[in-house]
Design an enzyme around this catalytic site. Structure first.
Site, short mmCIF file in Angstrom:
data_model
loop_
_atom_site.label_atom_id
_atom_site.label_comp_id
_atom_site.label_asym_id
_atom_site.label_seq_id
_atom_site.Cartn_x
_atom_site.Cartn_y
_atom_site.Cartn_z
CD GLU A 174 -6.90 -6.57 4.90
OE1 GLU A 174 -6.46 -7.55 3.81
OE2 GLU A 174 -7.36 -5.41 4.68
CD GLU B 246 -6.67 0.41 5.34
OE1 GLU B 246 -7.19 -0.14 4.25
OE2 GLU B 246 -5.93 -0.34 6.07
O1 G3I Z 1 3.16 -0.86 -8.73
C1 G3I Z 1 2.59 -1.79 -9.77
C2 G3I Z 1 3.04 -1.37 -11.18
O2 G3I Z 1 4.29 -1.48 -11.21
C3 G3I Z 1 2.07 -2.31 -11.93
O3 G3I Z 1 2.28 -1.95 -13.53
C4 G3I Z 1 0.81 -2.33 -11.57
C5 G3I Z 1 -0.06 -3.44 -12.63
O4 G3I Z 1 -1.16 -4.10 -11.88
O5 G3I Z 1 0.37 -2.66 -10.36
C6 G3I Z 1 1.08 -1.76 -9.70
O6 G3I Z 1 0.82 -2.24 -8.24
C7 G3I Z 1 -0.54 -2.23 -7.63
C8 G3I Z 1 -0.47 -1.31 -6.40
O7 G3I Z 1 -1.83 -1.35 -5.74
C9 G3I Z 1 0.09 0.19 -6.60
O8 G3I Z 1 -1.02 0.86 -7.57
C10 G3I Z 1 -0.96 -3.44 -7.47
O9 G3I Z 1 -1.29 -4.40 -8.50
C11 G3I Z 1 -2.30 -3.30 -6.53
O10 G3I Z 1 -2.91 -4.57 -6.16
C12 G3I Z 1 -2.24 -2.59 -5.33
O11 G3I Z 1 -3.43 -2.34 -4.66
C13 G3I Z 1 -3.42 -1.89 -3.33
C14 G3I Z 1 -4.26 -2.93 -2.74
O12 G3I Z 1 -3.94 -2.41 -1.32
C15 G3I Z 1 -3.50 -4.17 -2.61
O13 G3I Z 1 -4.22 -5.18 -1.98
C16 G3I Z 1 -3.92 -0.52 -3.42
O14 G3I Z 1 -3.21 0.46 -3.89
C17 G3I Z 1 -4.16 -0.13 -1.92
O15 G3I Z 1 -4.92 1.07 -1.75
C18 G3I Z 1 -4.73 -1.24 -0.90
O16 G3I Z 1 -4.85 -0.68 0.30
C19 G3I Z 1 -5.31 -1.80 1.22
C20 G3I Z 1 -4.76 -1.58 2.54
O17 G3I Z 1 -3.59 -1.80 2.49
C21 G3I Z 1 -5.43 -2.61 3.53
N1 G3I Z 1 -6.82 -2.57 3.70
C22 G3I Z 1 -7.70 -2.27 2.39
C23 G3I Z 1 -6.87 -1.57 1.37
C24 G3I Z 1 -7.97 -1.40 0.05
O18 G3I Z 1 -7.57 -2.71 -0.63
#
Ligand code: G3I
Length: 328
Positions: free
Chosen positions: A136, A244
Site C-alpha cells: 500500500e 486478500e
Molecule cells: O492484538 C490487539 C489486541 O491486543 C488489542 O486488545 C486490540 C484492541 O483494538 O487490538 C488488537 O490488534 C488489532 C489487530 O488487527 C489484531 O486483531 C488491531 O487493533 C487492528 O487494527 C488489526 O487490524 C488488522 C488490519 O489489517 C490493520 O490495518 C486486521 O486484523 C487485518 O486483517 C488487516 O489486514 C489488512 C492487510 O494487512 C493489508 N490489506 C488490508 C487488510 C484489511 O485491512
C-alpha cells in the site's frame, strides 16, 4: 453432483495456488478448537501469515523480535506442504506503538528498515515462498503515499526494500501489494507507473498483488475489467496474484440471498483470474468468524469468506469447486 475431491485437490489439478490468511490466535492459542488448521490444510494449498509478520506484532521494541506467532503459522504451512506467503515487510500501518513517537533520523530509519528486512526475510529464506515486500505505498489518487518511509528515503525505499529482501531470500518471489487496484482506475494507473519505474531501474520485483476486498460486491469489480487490468500488469512482465479476497455487502443494500450472489462473485473473479494468467487467489481468512470485517465497519456484512462460523462450506466454496472441476 458435488465432487468428492477437496478444494485443495482441485486447485492442485488446475495449477492454482489457492490460499487463505490465518492469524496465530485463531489456531494456536485455542488448542481446543483446531478447525482453522484442519480446514486450511485440507482445503487450501497456500497460507498467508495474517498479522504475525507485520512490524507491529513482530517488534515489541526497537531491538527485539517476537517470532512466536509468525513461526507457528509458517511452520504449520511448511509441515503441511502449503505455499507460504509472508505479509508484509514494509507498511505504514500496524506499526508498533513505539514507532511513530520515535525521533529517528532519516539514516537511522534506513538502517532500521534494512536490518528488519534482512532479519525477517533472512530467517524464513527456506520457508517463505512469496513475500508481500511493500504494501500500500500508493495513495488513492495514484500519487506516492506520504509515509514515514517515503518521507525519509523518497521512492527509493521501495527499491531498497526489494533489494534487501532479494539479498537474503533470493529464491522467494517478491511482490508489491495494494488495495483498490483491481480494475484500471486512477490508483491502478499510479501503481502501474510505479512498477514500470521499478522495472526500469532493475529492481528485483516479481509481481503485483491485487488485494480484492469487495465491500459492496454488486458495485465492485467487473470480471472483464479485472481481466484487462491483469493483462496490463502481466504485459510489464509481472506475475499477478489476488492476495486478500473477501466479499461483503452494504447492509442497507444486501441482495436477497446474498450468499448465492457472493458465490457467483467468487466464481466470476476466479474465472477471470485463471483466464487471464493469474494463478493465485488468497482469501483473507478461512472462516467468517475470523474475518477482519467483524471489527472493521458495522455498515457492511461480515460473512465474506468460503466457510461459515461452524467451518461448514458455503455456496461460495461449492461455486469455486464447481468451476475448478469443470476445468480439470
Ligand atoms: O492484538 C490487539 C489486541 O491486543 C488489542 O486488545 C486490540 C484492541 O483494538 O487490538 C488488537 O490488534 C488489532 C489487530 O488487527 C489484531 O486483531 C488491531 O487493533 C487492528 O487494527 C488489526 O487490524 C488488522 C488490519 O489489517 C490493520 O490495518 C486486521 O486484523 C487485518 O486483517 C488487516 O489486514 C489488512 C492487510 O494487512 C493489508 N490489506 C488490508 C487488510 C484489511 O485491512
Amino acid at each position: 453432483m458435488a465432487s468428492e475431491k477437496t478444494l485443495r485437490q482441485l486447485a492442485d489439478e488446475n495449477d492454482l495456488t489457492l490460499g487463505a490468511s490465518i492469524t496465530a490466535d485463531a489456531f494456536r492459542k485455542y488448542p481446543d478448537d483446531p478447525d482453522v488448521a484442519q480446514t486450511l490444510t485440507r482445503e487450501f494449498n497456500a497460507v498467508t501469515t495474517g498479522n504475525a509478520l507485520k512490524m507491529g506484532p513482530l517488534r515489541p521494541d526497537r531491538n527485539t523480535y517476537d517470532f512466536e506467532d509468525a513461526d507457528a503459522i509458517v511452520n504449520l504451512g511448511v509441515a503441511n506442504d502449503l505455499l507460504v506467503r509472508g505479509h508484509t515487510l514494509v507498511w505504514h500501518n500496524q506499526t508498533p506503538g513505539w514507532f511513530y513517537p520515535w525521533d529517528y533520523t532519516d539514516d537511522q530509519l534506513r538502517t532500521f528498515l534494512r536490518d528488519h528486512i534482512h532479519t525477517v526475510a533472512g530467517r524464513y529464506r527456506e520457508k517463505v515462498d512469496v513475500w508481500d515486500v511493500v504494501n500500500e505505498a500508493v495513495a488513492d489518487d495514484g500519487t506516492m503515499r506520504e509515509t514515514a518511509w517515503y518521507d525519509a528515503m523518497g521512492e527509493e525505499y521501495i527499491d531498497l526494500a526489494f533489494q534487501w529482501a532479494n539479498e537474503v531470500a533470493p529464491e522467494a518471489d517478491l511482490f508489491y501489494n495494494d488495495y483498490g487496484i483491481d480494475e484500471i482506475n486512477e490508483k491502478a494507473d499510479g501503481v502501474y507507473a510505479l512498477l514500470e519505474r521499478l522495472i526500469d531501474r532493475g529492481v528485483p520485483i516479481d509481481g503485483v498483488g491485487l488485494q480484492m476486498h469487495a465491500f459492496r460486491a454488486q458495485e465492485y469489480v467487473d470480471p472483464e475489467a479485472l481481466g484487462e487490468n491483469i493483462r496490463r500488469f502481466k504485459d510489464l512482465g509481472l506475475d499477478v496474484h489476488v492476495t486478500e479476497m473477501d466479499v461483503a455487502y452494504d447492509r442497507e443494500n444486501v441482495p436477497e440471498n446474498h450468499l448465492e450472489h457472493q458465490a457467483q462473485y467468487y466464481r466470476d473473479i476466479l474465472e477471470a483470474c485463471l483466464d487471464n494468467g493469474c494463478d493465485t487467489l488468497v482469501t483473507w481468512g478461512v472462516h467468517d468468524t475470523a474475518s477482519w470485517l467483524r471489527n472493521y465497519d458495522q455498515t457492511i456484512t461480515d460473512d465474506p469468506l468460503l466457510f461459515d462460523e461452524d467451518f461448514d462450506p458455503k455456496p461460495a466454496y461449492f461455486a469455486i469447486k464447481d468451476l475448478l472441476e469443470s476445468r480439470v
